[in-house]
Design a protein around this motif. Structure first.
Motif, PDB file in Angstrom:
ATOM      1  N   ARG A 255     -20.881   0.555  -1.675  1.00 17.38           N
ATOM      2  CA  ARG A 255     -19.932   0.022  -2.398  1.00 17.38           C
ATOM      3  C   ARG A 255     -19.486  -1.088  -2.733  1.00 17.38           C
ATOM      4  O   ARG A 255     -18.800  -2.034  -3.439  1.00 17.38           O
ATOM      5  CB  ARG A 255     -18.392   1.002  -1.713  1.00 17.38           C
ATOM      6  CG  ARG A 255     -18.930   2.241  -1.319  1.00 17.38           C
ATOM      7  CD  ARG A 255     -17.577   2.729  -0.954  1.00 17.38           C
ATOM      8  NE  ARG A 255     -16.333   3.071  -1.178  1.00 17.38           N
ATOM      9  CZ  ARG A 255     -15.113   3.190  -0.522  1.00 17.38           C
ATOM     10  NH1 ARG A 255     -14.430   3.261  -0.422  1.00 17.38           N
ATOM     11  NH2 ARG A 255     -13.863   2.773  -2.380  1.00 17.38           N
TER      12      ARG A 255
ATOM     13  N   LEU B 201     -14.079  -2.472   3.571  1.00 18.95           N
ATOM     14  CA  LEU B 201     -15.279  -1.906   3.662  1.00 18.95           C
ATOM     15  C   LEU B 201     -14.730  -1.343   5.298  1.00 18.95           C
ATOM     16  O   LEU B 201     -14.962  -0.500   5.918  1.00 18.95           O
ATOM     17  CB  LEU B 201     -16.603  -2.700   3.418  1.00 18.95           C
ATOM     18  CG  LEU B 201     -16.384  -2.525   1.838  1.00 18.95           C
ATOM     19  CD1 LEU B 201     -17.323  -2.470   1.670  1.00 18.95           C
ATOM     20  CD2 LEU B 201     -16.273  -0.829   1.407  1.00 18.95           C
TER      21      LEU B 201
ATOM     22  N   ASP C 203     -25.748   7.360  12.738  1.00 15.15           N
ATOM     23  CA  ASP C 203     -24.614   7.987  11.923  1.00 15.15           C
ATOM     24  C   ASP C 203     -24.008   6.794  11.378  1.00 15.15           C
ATOM     25  O   ASP C 203     -23.540   6.743  10.492  1.00 15.15           O
ATOM     26  CB  ASP C 203     -23.609   8.509  12.946  1.00 15.15           C
ATOM     27  CG  ASP C 203     -22.040   8.437  12.454  1.00 15.15           C
ATOM     28  OD1 ASP C 203     -21.973   9.589  11.399  1.00 15.15           O
ATOM     29  OD2 ASP C 203     -20.821   8.564  12.985  1.00 15.15           O
ATOM     30  N   GLU C 204     -23.592   5.232  12.655  1.00 17.70           N
ATOM     31  CA  GLU C 204     -22.855   3.959  11.436  1.00 17.70           C
ATOM     32  C   GLU C 204     -24.491   3.394  10.870  1.00 17.70           C
ATOM     33  O   GLU C 204     -24.175   2.666  10.194  1.00 17.70           O
ATOM     34  CB  GLU C 204     -23.297   2.934  13.454  1.00 17.70           C
ATOM     35  CG  GLU C 204     -22.139   4.091  14.244  1.00 17.70           C
ATOM     36  CD  GLU C 204     -21.503   2.183  15.374  1.00 17.70           C
ATOM     37  OE1 GLU C 204     -23.047   1.884  15.587  1.00 17.70           O
ATOM     38  OE2 GLU C 204     -20.678   2.218  15.297  1.00 17.70           O
ATOM     39  N   GLN C 205     -25.438   3.745  11.563  1.00 17.13           N
ATOM     40  CA  GLN C 205     -26.294   2.958  10.714  1.00 17.13           C
ATOM     41  C   GLN C 205     -26.070   3.597   8.678  1.00 17.13           C
ATOM     42  O   GLN C 205     -26.379   3.210   7.662  1.00 17.13           O
ATOM     43  CB  GLN C 205     -28.467   3.484  10.012  1.00 17.13           C
ATOM     44  CG  GLN C 205     -28.832   2.772   9.487  1.00 17.13           C
ATOM     45  CD  GLN C 205     -30.574   3.047   9.938  1.00 17.13           C
ATOM     46  OE1 GLN C 205     -30.390   3.072  10.922  1.00 17.13           O
ATOM     47  NE2 GLN C 205     -31.108   3.119   8.960  1.00 17.13           N
ATOM     48  N   GLN C 206     -25.596   5.378   8.369  1.00 17.00           N
ATOM     49  CA  GLN C 206     -25.639   5.190   7.066  1.00 17.00           C
ATOM     50  C   GLN C 206     -24.161   5.063   6.895  1.00 17.00           C
ATOM     51  O   GLN C 206     -23.590   4.747   5.612  1.00 17.00           O
ATOM     52  CB  GLN C 206     -24.899   7.209   7.571  1.00 17.00           C
ATOM     53  CG  GLN C 206     -25.180   8.281   5.766  1.00 17.00           C
ATOM     54  CD  GLN C 206     -26.371   7.859   5.222  1.00 17.00           C
ATOM     55  OE1 GLN C 206     -26.613   7.616   5.833  1.00 17.00           O
ATOM     56  NE2 GLN C 206     -26.212   6.649   3.862  1.00 17.00           N
ATOM     57  N   LYS C 207     -23.474   4.760   8.024  1.00 17.46           N
ATOM     58  CA  LYS C 207     -22.655   3.878   7.422  1.00 17.46           C
ATOM     59  C   LYS C 207     -22.673   2.391   7.066  1.00 17.46           C
ATOM     60  O   LYS C 207     -21.226   2.518   6.072  1.00 17.46           O
ATOM     61  CB  LYS C 207     -20.887   4.148   8.860  1.00 17.46           C
ATOM     62  CG  LYS C 207     -20.522   5.213   9.146  1.00 17.46           C
ATOM     63  CD  LYS C 207     -19.500   4.779   9.818  1.00 17.46           C
ATOM     64  CE  LYS C 207     -19.290   6.858  10.480  1.00 17.46           C
ATOM     65  NZ  LYS C 207     -18.376   6.318  11.763  1.00 17.46           N
ATOM     66  N   VAL C 208     -23.381   2.126   7.636  1.00 13.17           N
ATOM     67  CA  VAL C 208     -23.786   0.943   6.772  1.00 13.17           C
ATOM     68  C   VAL C 208     -23.638   0.773   6.372  1.00 13.17           C
ATOM     69  O   VAL C 208     -23.920  -0.400   4.937  1.00 13.17           O
ATOM     70  CB  VAL C 208     -24.660  -0.203   7.709  1.00 13.17           C
ATOM     71  CG1 VAL C 208     -24.915  -1.389   7.143  1.00 13.17           C
ATOM     72  CG2 VAL C 208     -23.555  -0.442   9.006  1.00 13.17           C
TER      73      VAL C 208
ATOM     74  N   ILE D 178     -18.890  -2.512  11.844  1.00 12.94           N
ATOM     75  CA  ILE D 178     -18.768  -1.263  11.046  1.00 12.94           C
ATOM     76  C   ILE D 178     -19.479  -0.603  12.588  1.00 12.94           C
ATOM     77  O   ILE D 178     -18.753   0.240  13.171  1.00 12.94           O
ATOM     78  CB  ILE D 178     -19.837  -0.917   9.918  1.00 12.94           C
ATOM     79  CG1 ILE D 178     -18.798  -0.770   8.950  1.00 12.94           C
ATOM     80  CG2 ILE D 178     -20.378   0.554  11.015  1.00 12.94           C
ATOM     81  CD1 ILE D 178     -19.577  -0.358   7.651  1.00 12.94           C
ATOM     82  N   THR D 179     -20.294  -1.682  13.524  1.00 17.11           N
ATOM     83  CA  THR D 179     -20.695  -1.525  14.550  1.00 17.11           C
ATOM     84  C   THR D 179     -20.025  -2.235  15.554  1.00 17.11           C
ATOM     85  O   THR D 179     -20.292  -1.725  17.115  1.00 17.11           O
ATOM     86  CB  THR D 179     -22.240  -1.845  14.861  1.00 17.11           C
ATOM     87  OG1 THR D 179     -22.541  -3.095  14.590  1.00 17.11           O
ATOM     88  CG2 THR D 179     -23.199  -0.719  14.224  1.00 17.11           C
TER      89      THR D 179
ATOM     90  N   ASP E 260     -23.964   2.926   3.582  1.00 18.31           N
ATOM     91  CA  ASP E 260     -22.466   3.022   1.905  1.00 18.31           C
ATOM     92  C   ASP E 260     -21.952   2.414   2.293  1.00 18.31           C
ATOM     93  O   ASP E 260     -21.355   2.277   0.668  1.00 18.31           O
ATOM     94  CB  ASP E 260     -22.081   4.766   3.163  1.00 18.31           C
ATOM     95  CG  ASP E 260     -22.292   5.573   2.962  1.00 18.31           C
ATOM     96  OD1 ASP E 260     -23.258   6.309   3.002  1.00 18.31           O
ATOM     97  OD2 ASP E 260     -22.043   7.099   3.649  1.00 18.31           O
ATOM     98  N   ALA E 261     -21.444   1.479   2.960  1.00 26.44           N
ATOM     99  CA  ALA E 261     -20.836   0.139   2.669  1.00 26.44           C
ATOM    100  C   ALA E 261     -21.223  -0.637   2.016  1.00 26.44           C
ATOM    101  O   ALA E 261     -20.448  -1.474   1.173  1.00 26.44           O
ATOM    102  CB  ALA E 261     -19.985  -0.035   3.988  1.00 26.44           C
TER     103      ALA E 261
END
Length: 306
Positions: free
Chosen positions: A77, A88, A66-71, A47-48, A73-74
């Motif tokens: 999931r 993911l 932003d990327e931390q939230q994506k991580v 993701i990063t 969230d992944a």
């Protein structure tokens, strides 16, 4: 569950947090990694945009909000929905190469990677490989990796699934191989009339119904078309053995992965000298037969289709 941002974290801290969460969640690992730490690392670094990891100092760098939230969230999931990490991230690595993947294709994990990197030595004379077929190609990873190992060869990627071929075509474009690699819709060999190859490689669906009904949840996120090999797991394999010699040039060879159905296949044809491949880095259930051998035992193979 909801995983929230507590503070800005480094890549390494996020990996550790993910590994701890995964350990508590009792996940299954078998889609490119085999442990919690590697799984978390793949998600965070993917993701990063830090795959492959060329500089370990990257691990101490902070991750943006932003990327931390994506991580996170992944991570959620992965735990709640049991989605394999590659889906993911949208990417999987095979034979040292990155491939786009989504849930229309299996996550690349075949031991074929080792054979491809070794150019199928010592059983194949690489100087004589000018045409390759990747049958049941899925993402195209096996055929595309083979195109890199055999830079003079033309490669066909064949699959029954139009959705899988969309993914394969994206990977052909990604690796700038459109001049040598072509994806085509075909139910096994049916769409390949008048084509012949020096090397046919196939990782067909080979999971029998009993095994298919008892797989971990993560496998049910993959297209079942890519796993279901019929009641015995060998329905497509029997067809491949019968029809392959017609599509092999003189001196051509066939490699097929059958995974855990390897013993069942050998029991079906006890006199056939399947050359089972050995792997330094793990894996099993891949055999090789020459065109000459396929023709010699054709009557036995044909009998299984009767």
């Amino acid at each position: 569950m909801t995983i929230k941002i507590q503070k800005i974290k480094t890549i390494n801290e996020l990996i550790t947090e993910g590994a701890n969460l995964f350990a508590d969640a009792g996940l299954y690992f078998g889609h490119g990694t085999d442990n919690t730490l590697d799984e978390a690392s793949y998600i965070v670094l993917g993701i990063t945009k830090n795959l492959p990891l060329d500089n370990e100092q990257i691990l101490s760098s902070e991750v943006s909000v932003d990327e931390q939230q994506k991580v996170l969230d992944a991570f959620e999931r992965r735990i709640v929905e049991r989605i394999p990490a590659a889906y993911l991230v949208g990417e999987a690595w095979f034979a040292g190469l990155p491939f786009f993947v989504d849930n229309n294709v299996l996550v690349p994990r075949s031991p074929f990677a080792e054979l491809i990197e070794d150019r199928f030595a010592p059983w194949v004379d690489s100087s004589k490989i000018n045409s390759i077929l990747d049958l049941c190609t899925g993402s195209g990873c096996i055929g595309i990796a083979s195109a890199f190992s055999f830079p003079e060869a033309k490669v066909d990627l064949a699959d029954i699934s139009a959705l899988a071929l969309n993914v394969a075509n994206k990977n052909i474009q990604r690796h700038k191989l459109a001049d040598r690699v072509e994806a085509m819709e075909s139910d096994l060999f049916e769409g390949l009339a008048n084509r012949q190859y020096d090397l046919i490689i196939s990782n067909p669906p080979y999971v029998g119904h009993e095994e298919l009904s008892n797989l971990p949840d993560e496998f049910y996120k993959e297209p079942q078309l890519g796993l279901d090999g019929g009641v015995s797991g060998l329905e497509l394999v029997h067809n491949i053995l019968v029809k392959a010699p017609e599509y092999l040039k003189e001196g051509g060879v066939l490699y097929v992965e059958v995974g855990n159905t390897d013993e069942a296949l050998q029991q079906c044809y006890p006199v056939v000298p399947f050359l089972w491949q050995e792997f330094e880095y793990g894996g099993h259930g891949v055999f090789m037969l020459t065109k000459e051998q396929l023709l010699k035992y054709h009557t036995l193979f044909q009998a299984k289709l009767a």
